[in-house]
Design an enzyme around this catalytic site. Structure first.
Site, PDB file in Angstrom:
ATOM      1  CG  ASP A 310      -1.922  -1.124   1.173  1.00  0.00           C
ATOM      2  OD1 ASP A 310      -2.506  -1.327   0.098  1.00  0.00           O
ATOM      3  OD2 ASP A 310      -2.115  -1.805   2.200  1.00  0.00           O
ATOM      4  N   GLY A 311       2.015   1.178   0.649  1.00  0.00           N
ATOM      5  CA  GLY A 311       2.909   2.331   0.722  1.00  0.00           C
ATOM      6  C   GLY A 311       3.358   2.784  -0.663  1.00  0.00           C
ATOM      7  CG  ASN A 389      -3.826   5.669   3.600  1.00  0.00           C
ATOM      8  OD1 ASN A 389      -4.711   5.190   2.903  1.00  0.00           O
ATOM      9  ND2 ASN A 389      -2.787   4.972   4.028  1.00  0.00           N
ATOM     10  CG  ASP A 419      -1.699  10.056  22.493  1.00  0.00           C
ATOM     11  OD1 ASP A 419      -1.449  10.808  23.454  1.00  0.00           O
ATOM     12  OD2 ASP A 419      -1.390   8.847  22.468  1.00  0.00           O
TER      13      ASP A 419
HETATM   14  N1  LIG Z   1      -1.074   2.676  14.280  1.00  0.00           N
HETATM   15  C1  LIG Z   1      -1.286   2.551  12.982  1.00  0.00           C
HETATM   16  O1  LIG Z   1      -2.164   1.825  12.529  1.00  0.00           O
HETATM   17  C2  LIG Z   1      -0.455   3.373  12.043  1.00  0.00           C
HETATM   18  C3  LIG Z   1       0.540   4.209  12.529  1.00  0.00           C
HETATM   19  C4  LIG Z   1       1.257   4.969  11.625  1.00  0.00           C
HETATM   20  C5  LIG Z   1       0.963   4.899  10.251  1.00  0.00           C
HETATM   21  N2  LIG Z   1      -0.012   4.072   9.834  1.00  0.00           N
HETATM   22  C6  LIG Z   1      -0.405   4.011   8.426  1.00  0.00           C
HETATM   23  O2  LIG Z   1       0.675   3.828   7.570  1.00  0.00           O
HETATM   24  C7  LIG Z   1       0.387   4.566   6.415  1.00  0.00           C
HETATM   25  C8  LIG Z   1       1.629   4.740   5.621  1.00  0.00           C
HETATM   26  O3  LIG Z   1       1.865   3.510   5.027  1.00  0.00           O
HETATM   27  P1  LIG Z   1       3.316   3.133   4.505  1.00  0.00           P
HETATM   28  O4  LIG Z   1       3.212   1.816   3.836  1.00  0.00           O
HETATM   29  O5  LIG Z   1       3.890   4.291   3.787  1.00  0.00           O
HETATM   30  O6  LIG Z   1       4.100   3.003   5.854  1.00  0.00           O
HETATM   31  P2  LIG Z   1       4.607   1.678   6.555  1.00  0.00           P
HETATM   32  O7  LIG Z   1       5.622   1.020   5.691  1.00  0.00           O
HETATM   33  O8  LIG Z   1       4.971   2.055   7.943  1.00  0.00           O
HETATM   34  O9  LIG Z   1       3.340   0.728   6.571  1.00  0.00           O
HETATM   35  C9  LIG Z   1       2.216   0.963   7.349  1.00  0.00           C
HETATM   36  C10 LIG Z   1       1.187  -0.135   7.115  1.00  0.00           C
HETATM   37  O10 LIG Z   1      -0.056   0.475   6.821  1.00  0.00           O
HETATM   38  C11 LIG Z   1      -0.644  -0.229   5.764  1.00  0.00           C
HETATM   39  N3  LIG Z   1      -1.504   0.631   4.992  1.00  0.00           N
HETATM   40  C12 LIG Z   1      -1.171   1.726   4.292  1.00  0.00           C
HETATM   41  N4  LIG Z   1      -2.252   2.224   3.697  1.00  0.00           N
HETATM   42  C13 LIG Z   1      -3.285   1.411   4.017  1.00  0.00           C
HETATM   43  C14 LIG Z   1      -4.663   1.409   3.721  1.00  0.00           C
HETATM   44  N5  LIG Z   1      -5.205   2.330   2.974  1.00  0.00           N
HETATM   45  N6  LIG Z   1      -5.431   0.426   4.247  1.00  0.00           N
HETATM   46  C15 LIG Z   1      -4.900  -0.508   5.034  1.00  0.00           C
HETATM   47  N7  LIG Z   1      -3.604  -0.551   5.362  1.00  0.00           N
HETATM   48  C16 LIG Z   1      -2.807   0.404   4.861  1.00  0.00           C
HETATM   49  C17 LIG Z   1       0.494  -0.705   4.919  1.00  0.00           C
HETATM   50  O11 LIG Z   1       0.081  -1.834   4.163  1.00  0.00           O
HETATM   51  C18 LIG Z   1       1.505  -1.037   5.949  1.00  0.00           C
HETATM   52  O12 LIG Z   1       1.382  -2.359   6.363  1.00  0.00           O
HETATM   53  C19 LIG Z   1      -0.186   5.831   6.907  1.00  0.00           C
HETATM   54  O13 LIG Z   1      -0.926   6.495   5.940  1.00  0.00           O
HETATM   55  C20 LIG Z   1      -1.013   5.329   8.055  1.00  0.00           C
HETATM   56  O14 LIG Z   1      -2.332   5.093   7.668  1.00  0.00           O
HETATM   57  C21 LIG Z   1      -0.715   3.312  10.704  1.00  0.00           C
HETATM   58  N1  LIG Z   2       8.869   4.391  -5.152  1.00  0.00           N
HETATM   59  C1  LIG Z   2       9.130   4.646  -3.897  1.00  0.00           C
HETATM   60  N2  LIG Z   2      10.063   5.547  -3.536  1.00  0.00           N
HETATM   61  C2  LIG Z   2      10.324   5.809  -2.259  1.00  0.00           C
HETATM   62  N3  LIG Z   2       9.710   5.220  -1.247  1.00  0.00           N
HETATM   63  C3  LIG Z   2       8.778   4.328  -1.525  1.00  0.00           C
HETATM   64  C4  LIG Z   2       8.428   3.995  -2.860  1.00  0.00           C
HETATM   65  N4  LIG Z   2       7.459   3.063  -2.841  1.00  0.00           N
HETATM   66  C5  LIG Z   2       7.220   2.820  -1.539  1.00  0.00           C
HETATM   67  N5  LIG Z   2       7.989   3.583  -0.765  1.00  0.00           N
HETATM   68  C6  LIG Z   2       8.004   3.588   0.688  1.00  0.00           C
HETATM   69  O1  LIG Z   2       8.479   2.328   1.112  1.00  0.00           O
HETATM   70  C7  LIG Z   2       7.779   1.920   2.259  1.00  0.00           C
HETATM   71  C8  LIG Z   2       7.296   0.496   2.117  1.00  0.00           C
HETATM   72  O2  LIG Z   2       6.507   0.374   0.973  1.00  0.00           O
HETATM   73  P1  LIG Z   2       5.306  -0.636   0.870  1.00  0.00           P
HETATM   74  O3  LIG Z   2       4.305  -0.354   1.899  1.00  0.00           O
HETATM   75  O4  LIG Z   2       4.857  -0.615  -0.530  1.00  0.00           O
HETATM   76  O5  LIG Z   2       5.994  -2.012   1.152  1.00  0.00           O
HETATM   77  P2  LIG Z   2       5.834  -2.937   2.396  1.00  0.00           P
HETATM   78  O6  LIG Z   2       6.148  -2.174   3.627  1.00  0.00           O
HETATM   79  O7  LIG Z   2       6.672  -4.146   2.116  1.00  0.00           O
HETATM   80  O8  LIG Z   2       4.335  -3.338   2.295  1.00  0.00           O
HETATM   81  P3  LIG Z   2       3.480  -3.851   3.512  1.00  0.00           P
HETATM   82  O9  LIG Z   2       3.386  -2.710   4.439  1.00  0.00           O
HETATM   83  O10 LIG Z   2       2.184  -4.242   2.894  1.00  0.00           O
HETATM   84  O11 LIG Z   2       4.225  -5.006   4.094  1.00  0.00           O
HETATM   85  C9  LIG Z   2       6.640   2.910   2.443  1.00  0.00           C
HETATM   86  O12 LIG Z   2       6.970   3.748   3.517  1.00  0.00           O
HETATM   87  C10 LIG Z   2       6.599   3.699   1.200  1.00  0.00           C
HETATM   88  O13 LIG Z   2       6.283   5.050   1.388  1.00  0.00           O
END
Ligand SMILES: NC(=O)c1ccc[n+]([C@@H]2O[C@H](COP(=O)([O-])OP(=O)(O)OC[C@H]3O[C@@H](n4cnc5c(N)ncnc54)[C@H](O)[C@@H]3O)[C@@H](O)[C@H]2O)c1
Ligand SMILES: Nc1ncnc2c1ncn2[C@@H]1O[C@H](COP(=O)(O)OP(=O)(O)OP(=O)(O)O)[C@@H](O)[C@H]1O
Length: 546
Positions: A310-311, A389, A419
């Site tokens: 999703d990131g 998001n 918080d």
């Molecule tokens: N306590 C929490 O639940 C918490 C805390 C901080 C950030 N987040 C979420 O992480 C997001 C950033 O994601 P990232 O991947 O860049 O960071 P990240 O790599 O820290 O991953 C955060 C997790 O959130 C999940 N996630 C992201 N968007 C989602 C969605 N729309 N629905 C369900 N799960 C989702 C991702 O799959 C990942 O597992 C933020 O937008 C925020 O929503 C959650």
């Molecule tokens: N093209 C990109 N350039 C820089 N950062 C990226 C890019 N794609 C993803 N990221 C960052 O890398 C991090 C991890 O990406 P992503 O959530 O896609 O993978 P993941 O953590 O393995 O997935 P999941 O959370 O489902 O396990 C996220 O914080 C996202 O913002």
């Protein structure tokens, strides 16, 4: 001896129960015998029972004062209610007089069923009319073709409505309540109203009106389908960094798209470097040099493919500060709420997507403006930030409670003390907002989730607000510490006392391709991703209630 006496208490804990002073008032004179000696007097003065008797009197007089106050308040309330009732009565009389005047002037107000109206007026003045009688009559009014409830058909009134309009519109439904009070229903019109747009340009024919029923011909969100009118030619591939498996898949996919689909390929500069270090074969792949080129990317790219979780979808969306091309997301993460496609089947998936038509989820984004206290006006803001998001306003590293004043379209919502606060899109409802106790919402539902983070109040439940509102989160001047805003979990910005964050829905959604359709994909993601309501089914063999 005195000490030991004072230590023994009566059943109410009022000191020495054996001393005469602790007796009820009518026995009080007996205690005068104690005045025989000075010592006894002193003892008596030191003893608490007298003090307690006084305390009771004080308590009693205070209770009387409270009762008097309550009686006074009740009397004041009654007077206020009477004044209010008199005012309503005066208004009703005035309106009735005006309507009678109108009826005398021309036939129009009663044209639909003047007799009924006249009769209704009669009823309303002379005798109480039962509620269902009144309803029956108002239904008659509608079936006869005219009604006080009238709806504008998005800009153009239809012939029926026009005819009604031409005849004097203001008719009155009068309903007599069981308690004898009169209720006068005003006539009304319904029409869509777009913020900042009073012309009819953007109105759609959604609300219709027939015989008093308000119905909508279309709903605001339906399954959206994309049909290519010309073949897509250019694809942008975006990948999660630091993953060898993603890197390998990316190279393979680009090769396939070039050779089998004759597509132009764009990648990020980082990926370009990775590809070229693998082979000069990838020389045809294009990238960009600066921010300016990124801004025009949407004019060059037909489709975005993401490889990651999703990131990576969030990252891809954040590249587009305006319109976003359709995104096809292959799942290469641990979860995948926005990544419905399986990377093993990328050829079949891309094949059918490039042919179309495909189901699309239009994921709405929020645009967030930080307005500094130092800004001279509301328009002097920093660059708006688009989130797919959520935007989070929290206390950062401060150990003090976040203190945030929240307004919705200038109406005060609440003060957040805790918080922090999450303002989430419905797509983000399964992310941070869910962790903070917010509801999961289908991404096609138009709304903004207002979810507190660890509120220091038991009654602070999450809200869902309509998508057309503007939310303002203000750090008050009496806040003990600054707050921090973060956008899709990135780009933290400090909000000092007096600064505000203003959020509303952005006009540029993120169209993501569905594997099946919006609803199926959403339900699959919460089942697979969260194991939502997973429970073994109870067997039939056991106690039964038949
Ligand atoms: N306590 C929490 O639940 C918490 C805390 C901080 C950030 N987040 C979420 O992480 C997001 C950033 O994601 P990232 O991947 O860049 O960071 P990240 O790599 O820290 O991953 C955060 C997790 O959130 C999940 N996630 C992201 N968007 C989602 C969605 N729309 N629905 C369900 N799960 C989702 C991702 O799959 C990942 O597992 C933020 O937008 C925020 O929503 C959650
Ligand atoms: N093209 C990109 N350039 C820089 N950062 C990226 C890019 N794609 C993803 N990221 C960052 O890398 C991090 C991890 O990406 P992503 O959530 O896609 O993978 P993941 O953590 O393995 O997935 P999941 O959370 O489902 O396990 C996220 O914080 C996202 O913002």
């Amino acid at each position: 001896m005195t000490t030991s006496k004072l230590n023994s208490t009566d059943p109410h804990g009022n000191g020495d129960a054996s001393l005469p002073c602790s007796l009820p008032d009518n026995k009080f004179s007996d205690s005068l015998t104690l005045f025989h000696s000075e010592k006894a007097v002193q003892e008596l003065l030191q003893q608490t029972p007298i003090q307690h008797t006084d305390d009771h009197l004080i308590e009693f007089s205070e209770a009387l004062r409270t009762v008097a106050k309550a009686l006074k308040q009740a009397a004041e309330g009654k007077a206020f209610a009477q004044a209010e009732a008199a005012e309503w009565k005066r208004r009703f009389e005035l309106e009735r007089a005006q309507n009678q005047q109108l009826e005398h002037k021309g036939k129009s107000p009663g044209e639909c069923n003047g007799d009924i109206n006249a009769q209704r007026m009669e009823n309303s003045t002379n005798q109480p009319m039962l509620r269902n009688e009144a309803n029956e009559q108002s239904e008659n009014c509608c079936t006869n073709g005219l009604c006080s409830h009238e709806i504008l058909h998005d800009g153009e009134t239809d012939s029926h409505a026009k005819a009604v309009q031409n005849k004097m519109m203001r008719k009155v439904h009068s309903i007599t309540c069981l308690d004898g009070n009169q209720l006068v229903l005003a006539s009304f019109k319904l029409s869509w109203w777009c913020k900042g747009d009073i012309s009819d340009q953007h109105k759609h024919d959604i609300v219709s009106f027939e015989r008093g029923n308000i119905t909508t011909a279309g709903r605001s969100s339906k399954q959206i389908s994309l049909k290519w009118e010309s073949n897509p030619q250019t694809v942008l591939v975006m990948t999660k960094p630091n993953s060898t498996s993603v890197q390998i898949l990316c190279a393979e996919m680009i090769r396939w798209m070039k050779e089998h689909k004759k597509l132009n390929i764009y990648v990020e500069p980082r990926v370009m470097g990775e590809l070229l270090s693998e082979s000069s074969y990838f020389n045809f792949v294009q990238t960009w040099k600066d921010e300016k080129e990124i801004l025009s990317l949407h004019t060059k790219v037909d489709l975005v493919v993401t490889l990651g979780g999703d990131g990576t979808v969030l990252w891809a969306a954040s590249m587009f500060k305006g319109p976003v091309p359709p995104i096809v997301s292959f799942s290469l993460g641990s979860l995948g709420f926005m990544t419905p496609f399986h990377s093993e089947q990328y050829r079949d998936c891309l094949d059918s997507i490039l042919k179309g038509p495909i189901s699309i989820t239009l994921r709405h984004r929020m645009q967030c403006h930080v307005i500094r206290d130092a800004a001279k006006n509301e328009y002097e803001t920093e660059e708006p930030i688009l989130v797919l998001n959520e935007v989070t306003i929290d206390r950062g590293i401060s150990s003090f409670l976040a203190n945030l004043e929240c307004y919705c379209d200038n109406s005060f919502v609440t003060r957040v003390q805790g918080d922090g606060l999450i303002l989430s899109t419905t797509s983000g409802s399964t992310a941070y907002s869910l962790g903070a106790g917010g509801s999961m919402v289908h991404p096609q539902v138009p709304g903004i989730l207002f979810t507190p983070i660890c509120p220091h109040s038991l009654s602070f439940r999450p809200l869902i607000l309509p998508e057309h509102v503007t939310i303002r989160v203000q750090v008050p001047f009496n806040s003990r510490s600054p707050a921090w805003a973060s956008f899709d979990g990135k780009d933290r910005k400090q909000l000092a006392a007096g600064d505000a964050l203003v959020c509303s829905m952005a006009p540029w959604p993120v169209p993501t391709a569905c594997q099946i359709d919006s609803t199926n994909d959403f339900l699959r993601s919460i089942h697979d991703g969260l194991h939502w309501n997973l429970r073994k089914t109870q067997s039939v063999d056991g106690p039964q209630d038949l």
